[in-house]
Every structure is written in C-alpha cells, then in structure tokens.
Scaffold this motif. Structure first.
Motif, PDB file in Angstrom:
ATOM      1  N   ILE A 220       0.855  -1.197   0.000  1.00 29.50           N
ATOM      2  CA  ILE A 220       0.000   0.000   0.000  1.00 29.50           C
ATOM      3  C   ILE A 220       0.892   1.248   0.000  1.00 29.50           C
ATOM      4  N   HIS A 221       1.976   1.224   0.793  1.00 29.34           N
ATOM      5  CA  HIS A 221       2.911   2.370   0.784  1.00 29.34           C
ATOM      6  C   HIS A 221       3.598   2.512  -0.586  1.00 29.34           C
ATOM      7  N   LEU A 222       3.906   1.400  -1.232  1.00 29.47           N
ATOM      8  CA  LEU A 222       4.514   1.500  -2.571  1.00 29.47           C
ATOM      9  C   LEU A 222       3.556   2.183  -3.537  1.00 29.47           C
ATOM     10  N   ARG A 223       2.254   1.839  -3.429  1.00 31.53           N
ATOM     11  CA  ARG A 223       1.264   2.468  -4.305  1.00 31.53           C
ATOM     12  C   ARG A 223       1.189   3.971  -4.026  1.00 31.53           C
ATOM     13  N   GLN A 224       1.223   4.342  -2.756  1.00 34.39           N
ATOM     14  CA  GLN A 224       1.203   5.768  -2.386  1.00 34.39           C
ATOM     15  C   GLN A 224       2.427   6.472  -2.962  1.00 34.39           C
ATOM     16  N   GLN A 225       3.579   5.804  -2.893  1.00 32.20           N
ATOM     17  CA  GLN A 225       4.820   6.396  -3.411  1.00 32.20           C
ATOM     18  C   GLN A 225       4.783   6.514  -4.924  1.00 32.20           C
TER      19      GLN A 225
ATOM     20  N   LEU B 274       2.679   9.678  -5.612  1.00 31.39           N
ATOM     21  CA  LEU B 274       3.258  10.966  -5.200  1.00 31.39           C
ATOM     22  C   LEU B 274       4.678  11.175  -5.692  1.00 31.39           C
ATOM     23  N   GLY B 275       5.403  10.094  -5.907  1.00 28.75           N
ATOM     24  CA  GLY B 275       6.846  10.155  -6.088  1.00 28.75           C
ATOM     25  C   GLY B 275       7.486   9.884  -4.741  1.00 28.75           C
ATOM     26  N   VAL B 276       8.621   9.217  -4.734  1.00 23.24           N
ATOM     27  CA  VAL B 276       9.224   8.767  -3.478  1.00 23.24           C
ATOM     28  C   VAL B 276       9.641   9.941  -2.597  1.00 23.24           C
TER      29      VAL B 276
ATOM     30  N   LEU C 287       8.817  13.466   2.161  1.00 27.16           N
ATOM     31  CA  LEU C 287       8.711  14.834   2.684  1.00 27.16           C
ATOM     32  C   LEU C 287       7.379  15.023   3.394  1.00 27.16           C
ATOM     33  N   TRP C 288       6.298  14.614   2.714  1.00 26.36           N
ATOM     34  CA  TRP C 288       4.947  14.708   3.282  1.00 26.36           C
ATOM     35  C   TRP C 288       4.902  13.896   4.579  1.00 26.36           C
ATOM     36  N   TYR C 289       5.465  12.678   4.524  1.00 26.79           N
ATOM     37  CA  TYR C 289       5.455  11.768   5.672  1.00 26.79           C
ATOM     38  C   TYR C 289       6.097  12.432   6.897  1.00 26.79           C
ATOM     39  N   VAL C 290       7.270  13.019   6.714  1.00 27.09           N
ATOM     40  CA  VAL C 290       7.996  13.633   7.827  1.00 27.09           C
ATOM     41  C   VAL C 290       7.261  14.881   8.332  1.00 27.09           C
ATOM     42  N   ILE C 291       6.776  15.710   7.397  1.00 27.85           N
ATOM     43  CA  ILE C 291       6.070  16.933   7.808  1.00 27.85           C
ATOM     44  C   ILE C 291       4.786  16.584   8.558  1.00 27.85           C
ATOM     45  N   GLU C 292       4.030  15.592   8.022  1.00 28.65           N
ATOM     46  CA  GLU C 292       2.788  15.223   8.724  1.00 28.65           C
ATOM     47  C   GLU C 292       3.116  14.608  10.082  1.00 28.65           C
TER      48      GLU C 292
ATOM     49  N   PRO D 200      -9.195   3.232  -5.155  1.00 28.09           N
ATOM     50  CA  PRO D 200      -9.155   4.412  -6.033  1.00 28.09           C
ATOM     51  C   PRO D 200      -7.819   5.145  -5.906  1.00 28.09           C
ATOM     52  N   HIS D 201      -7.435   5.867  -6.960  1.00 24.11           N
ATOM     53  CA  HIS D 201      -6.196   6.645  -6.907  1.00 24.11           C
ATOM     54  C   HIS D 201      -6.250   7.687  -5.794  1.00 24.11           C
ATOM     55  N   TRP D 202      -5.100   7.991  -5.201  1.00 25.77           N
ATOM     56  CA  TRP D 202      -4.951   9.054  -4.203  1.00 25.77           C
ATOM     57  C   TRP D 202      -5.852   8.819  -2.988  1.00 25.77           C
ATOM     58  N   GLN D 203      -6.143   7.583  -2.704  1.00 24.14           N
ATOM     59  CA  GLN D 203      -7.071   7.263  -1.621  1.00 24.14           C
ATOM     60  C   GLN D 203      -6.554   7.734  -0.259  1.00 24.14           C
TER      61      GLN D 203
END
Ligand SMILES: [Zn+2]
Length: 109
Positions: A37-42, A45-47, A52-57, A95-98
C-alpha cells in the motif's frame, strides 16, 4: 516489487519504491500488503514527495498528540495502510490518491 531482507532494519518493514525492506526473513502477508500500500502511495506521489509529506505530517501529528506512536499511527499514509492491510485484495479496487481520505479519518486499530 522486490523484497530485500535487512536483518538490522529498525521496523518490521519499510517501503522504498520499488523495494520492500523487511527485518524478518519470512514476512507475513499482512506486513507485505501494508508495505505494498505504501509502494502504491509512493507511485502516486513520487518517493521524495512521499517522504517529505510523511515527515512533515509526522511533525504536525507529534505536536498534536505529543506522542511518537500516536503521531506515527495518524499519518494519513499509515492510516490507510493499517486500515486495509488485512484486506489482501484492497489494492485491486483502491481508487487513486485514496490516502487523502485518511487525512481526517479516525484510526480504527
Ligand atoms: Zn506503514
């Protein structure tokens, strides 16, 4: 997807597109699905933007909850992955961007 065994890895698993790093030699299906699931998210978004989003959130959640584990579990990427990692066919219909839907959704487990 390529699975790489890293005995010294801190967490049980880590997604780094297109690799899944695992601490144990025989990871279970739920862990692998979680990391997929994380690979799909990456992929979406791009790795680099993903991390960056992960650390900021994480930092925002850390201020919100004042606790490392609660902050980690409330990151939208983790919310989506934990909510669906036991559903081994989840990625077939996701769905995309879920992950965006999990920015405001409560964590279930
Ligand atoms: Zn995760």
């Amino acid at each position: 997807m390529f699975i790489i065994h890293v005995a010294s890895l801190g967490p049980d698993g880590m997604a780094l597109f297109p690799f899944i790093l695992v601490r144990h030699r025989h990871p279970g299906p739920t862990l692998l699905n979680h990391e997929r699931i994380h690979l799909r998210q990456q992929l979406e978004l791009g790795v680099v933007p993903f991390y960056l989003w992960y650390v900021i959130e994480y930092l925002i959640r850390r201020m919100q909850y004042r606790d490392h584990y609660a902050a980690y579990r409330h990151i939208c990427f983790e919310r989506e992955a934990f909510a669906n990692d036991q559903n081994l066919t989840y990625l077939n219909t996701r769905p995309h961007w879920q992950f965006r839907r999990y920015l405001t959704r409560a964590t279930k487990r």
